[in-house]
Design a protein around this motif. Structure first.
Motif, PDB file in Angstrom:
ATOM      1  N   GLU A  13       0.791  -1.557  -0.256  1.00 24.19           N
ATOM      2  CA  GLU A  13       0.131   0.088  -0.040  1.00 24.19           C
ATOM      3  C   GLU A  13       0.825   1.541  -0.035  1.00 24.19           C
ATOM      4  O   GLU A  13       0.508   1.425  -1.096  1.00 24.19           O
ATOM      5  N   VAL A  14       1.505   1.474   1.066  1.00 25.86           N
ATOM      6  CA  VAL A  14       2.835   2.616   1.459  1.00 25.86           C
ATOM      7  C   VAL A  14       3.532   2.463  -0.525  1.00 25.86           C
ATOM      8  O   VAL A  14       3.482   3.491  -0.699  1.00 25.86           O
ATOM      9  N   ALA A  15       4.489   1.781  -0.583  1.00 27.76           N
ATOM     10  CA  ALA A  15       5.121   1.712  -2.154  1.00 27.76           C
ATOM     11  C   ALA A  15       4.174   2.479  -3.292  1.00 27.76           C
ATOM     12  O   ALA A  15       4.405   3.717  -3.930  1.00 27.76           O
ATOM     13  N   GLU A  16       2.943   1.669  -3.476  1.00 31.04           N
ATOM     14  CA  GLU A  16       1.941   2.738  -4.632  1.00 31.04           C
ATOM     15  C   GLU A  16       1.386   3.970  -4.597  1.00 31.04           C
ATOM     16  O   GLU A  16       2.161   4.821  -5.191  1.00 31.04           O
ATOM     17  N   GLU A  17       1.200   4.380  -2.675  1.00 31.72           N
ATOM     18  CA  GLU A  17       0.520   5.519  -2.369  1.00 31.72           C
ATOM     19  C   GLU A  17       1.818   6.515  -2.159  1.00 31.72           C
ATOM     20  O   GLU A  17       1.843   7.456  -2.883  1.00 31.72           O
ATOM     21  N   LEU A  18       3.458   5.933  -2.714  1.00 32.57           N
ATOM     22  CA  LEU A  18       4.352   6.805  -2.662  1.00 32.57           C
ATOM     23  C   LEU A  18       4.572   7.624  -3.637  1.00 32.57           C
ATOM     24  O   LEU A  18       5.907   8.493  -4.432  1.00 32.57           O
ATOM     25  N   ILE A  19       3.769   6.882  -4.755  1.00 33.82           N
ATOM     26  CA  ILE A  19       4.770   7.473  -6.665  1.00 33.82           C
ATOM     27  C   ILE A  19       4.022   8.905  -6.745  1.00 33.82           C
ATOM     28  O   ILE A  19       2.187   8.659  -6.398  1.00 33.82           O
ATOM     29  N   GLY A  20       4.276   9.474  -7.161  1.00 34.53           N
ATOM     30  CA  GLY A  20       3.554  11.366  -7.163  1.00 34.53           C
ATOM     31  C   GLY A  20       3.474  11.593  -5.665  1.00 34.53           C
ATOM     32  O   GLY A  20       4.097  13.006  -6.013  1.00 34.53           O
ATOM     33  N   ALA A  21       3.593  11.316  -4.552  1.00 32.84           N
ATOM     34  CA  ALA A  21       4.840  11.915  -3.910  1.00 32.84           C
ATOM     35  C   ALA A  21       6.345  12.603  -4.078  1.00 32.84           C
ATOM     36  O   ALA A  21       6.888  12.972  -4.502  1.00 32.84           O
ATOM     37  N   THR A  22       6.871  13.878  -3.037  1.00 30.37           N
ATOM     38  CA  THR A  22       7.441  14.713  -3.624  1.00 30.37           C
ATOM     39  C   THR A  22       8.333  14.349  -1.937  1.00 30.37           C
ATOM     40  O   THR A  22       8.205  14.124  -0.577  1.00 30.37           O
ATOM     41  N   PHE A  23      10.062  14.003  -2.349  1.00 30.39           N
ATOM     42  CA  PHE A  23      10.785  13.443  -1.198  1.00 30.39           C
ATOM     43  C   PHE A  23      11.715  14.851  -1.743  1.00 30.39           C
ATOM     44  O   PHE A  23      12.807  14.747  -2.480  1.00 30.39           O
ATOM     45  N   LEU A  24      12.509  15.783  -0.230  1.00 30.21           N
ATOM     46  CA  LEU A  24      13.445  16.241  -0.172  1.00 30.21           C
ATOM     47  C   LEU A  24      14.287  15.945   0.696  1.00 30.21           C
ATOM     48  O   LEU A  24      13.798  15.658   1.562  1.00 30.21           O
ATOM     49  N   VAL A  25      15.472  15.912   0.906  1.00 29.91           N
ATOM     50  CA  VAL A  25      16.499  16.386   1.788  1.00 29.91           C
ATOM     51  C   VAL A  25      16.959  17.771   1.351  1.00 29.91           C
ATOM     52  O   VAL A  25      17.893  17.756   0.710  1.00 29.91           O
ATOM     53  N   ASP A  26      16.931  18.061   2.625  1.00 25.23           N
ATOM     54  CA  ASP A  26      17.803  19.719   2.390  1.00 25.23           C
ATOM     55  C   ASP A  26      16.851  20.490   1.564  1.00 25.23           C
ATOM     56  O   ASP A  26      18.438  21.248   0.721  1.00 25.23           O
ATOM     57  N   GLY A  27      16.156  20.270   1.132  1.00 24.30           N
ATOM     58  CA  GLY A  27      15.518  20.852  -0.041  1.00 24.30           C
ATOM     59  C   GLY A  27      15.661  20.925  -1.736  1.00 24.30           C
ATOM     60  O   GLY A  27      15.405  21.311  -2.510  1.00 24.30           O
ATOM     61  N   VAL A  28      16.674  19.754  -1.796  1.00 24.41           N
ATOM     62  CA  VAL A  28      16.494  18.648  -2.894  1.00 24.41           C
ATOM     63  C   VAL A  28      15.811  17.669  -3.130  1.00 24.41           C
ATOM     64  O   VAL A  28      16.059  16.489  -2.356  1.00 24.41           O
ATOM     65  N   GLY A  29      15.674  17.546  -4.033  1.00 23.28           N
ATOM     66  CA  GLY A  29      14.919  16.111  -4.544  1.00 23.28           C
ATOM     67  C   GLY A  29      13.961  16.679  -5.738  1.00 23.28           C
ATOM     68  O   GLY A  29      14.026  17.214  -6.687  1.00 23.28           O
ATOM     69  N   GLY A  30      12.531  15.467  -5.513  1.00 22.30           N
ATOM     70  CA  GLY A  30      11.477  15.789  -6.803  1.00 22.30           C
ATOM     71  C   GLY A  30      10.658  14.826  -6.467  1.00 22.30           C
ATOM     72  O   GLY A  30      10.363  14.000  -4.925  1.00 22.30           O
ATOM     73  N   LYS A  31      10.235  14.611  -7.174  1.00 19.58           N
ATOM     74  CA  LYS A  31       9.143  13.811  -7.314  1.00 19.58           C
ATOM     75  C   LYS A  31       9.308  12.177  -7.731  1.00 19.58           C
ATOM     76  O   LYS A  31       9.709  12.028  -8.457  1.00 19.58           O
ATOM     77  N   ILE A  32       8.732  11.335  -6.872  1.00 19.05           N
ATOM     78  CA  ILE A  32       8.990   9.836  -6.808  1.00 19.05           C
ATOM     79  C   ILE A  32       8.082   9.761  -7.442  1.00 19.05           C
ATOM     80  O   ILE A  32       6.729   9.089  -8.081  1.00 19.05           O
ATOM     81  N   VAL A  33       8.293   8.282  -8.481  1.00 24.68           N
ATOM     82  CA  VAL A  33       8.373   7.830  -9.736  1.00 24.68           C
ATOM     83  C   VAL A  33       8.551   6.473  -9.728  1.00 24.68           C
ATOM     84  O   VAL A  33       7.325   6.274 -10.684  1.00 24.68           O
TER      85      VAL A  33
END
Length: 187
Positions: A13-33
């Motif tokens: 459930e978590v894996a599927e719902e992470l698609i499209g979430a935004t992941f940042l580390v110290d403000g650097v990152g993007g959309k989980i695809v």
């Protein structure tokens, strides 16, 4: 913001719902695809053989980063799921870079936006994730996770880069994304 409680449930459930979430580390990152799910009864999972010093974080509370070095070469980041004591995690395989692309380009020494975060090692290099991040809570700095704003079309297929349980369709990706680490063919 996604809180640790989000991860206290099925790794799938978590894996599927992470698609499209935004992941940042110290403000650097993007959309989980792209992600892969690893279940404690899965022979390809690090926790399958029991708790060790290397995989101890997987057995800890949900909503923490499990970071390990793959083949002694590059770092990989996973999000710990399920209740404490159950070694389930989601490997973050690829992001669509959206925040601080210039910094990611310098860290990765590449200009091609598609190559910045397409693969777990590239992703960790671009976001400067190292073993020092292992065990850190995902809802505390330096991490920031924002939920997806709309439900994307998610495709599933077999995982890659493993030698056991290769037939399980536990790789999840954003349909049509050019940022996937490898083409995702539905199982």
């Amino acid at each position: 913001m996604i809180r640790r409680s989000f991860f206290a449930r099925s790794v799938h459930e978590v894996a599927e719902e992470l698609i499209g979430a935004t992941f940042l580390v110290d403000g650097v990152g993007g959309k989980i695809v792209e992600v892969e799910a690893y279940h404690h009864e899965d022979p390809a999972a690090h926790g399958y053989g029991g708790r060790t010093e290397r995989n101890a974080t997987m057995f800890g509370p949900p909503g923490h980063a499990y970071v390990y070095r793959s083949y002694g070469i590059h770092w990989c980041v996973n999000f710990v799921c399920e209740p404490e004591g159950v070694a389930d995690a989601v490997l973050i395989r690829a992001l669509e870079p959206t925040h601080e692309l210039g910094l990611m380009r310098r860290r990765r020494r590449v200009d091609d936006e598609r190559l910045l975060c397409s693969g777990p090692g590239r992703l960790c290099q671009a976001l400067a994730i190292t073993g020092a991040h292992d065990g850190r809570a995902l809802d505390q700095p330096p991490f920031r996770l924002e939920p997806r704003t709309e439900k994307p079309q998610v495709v599933r297929g077999p995982r890659v880069g493993i030698s056991r349980a290769t037939d399980l369709p536990w790789r999840y990706g954003l349909a049509g994304s050019r940022y996937l680490s490898r083409t995702l063919r539905p199982a």
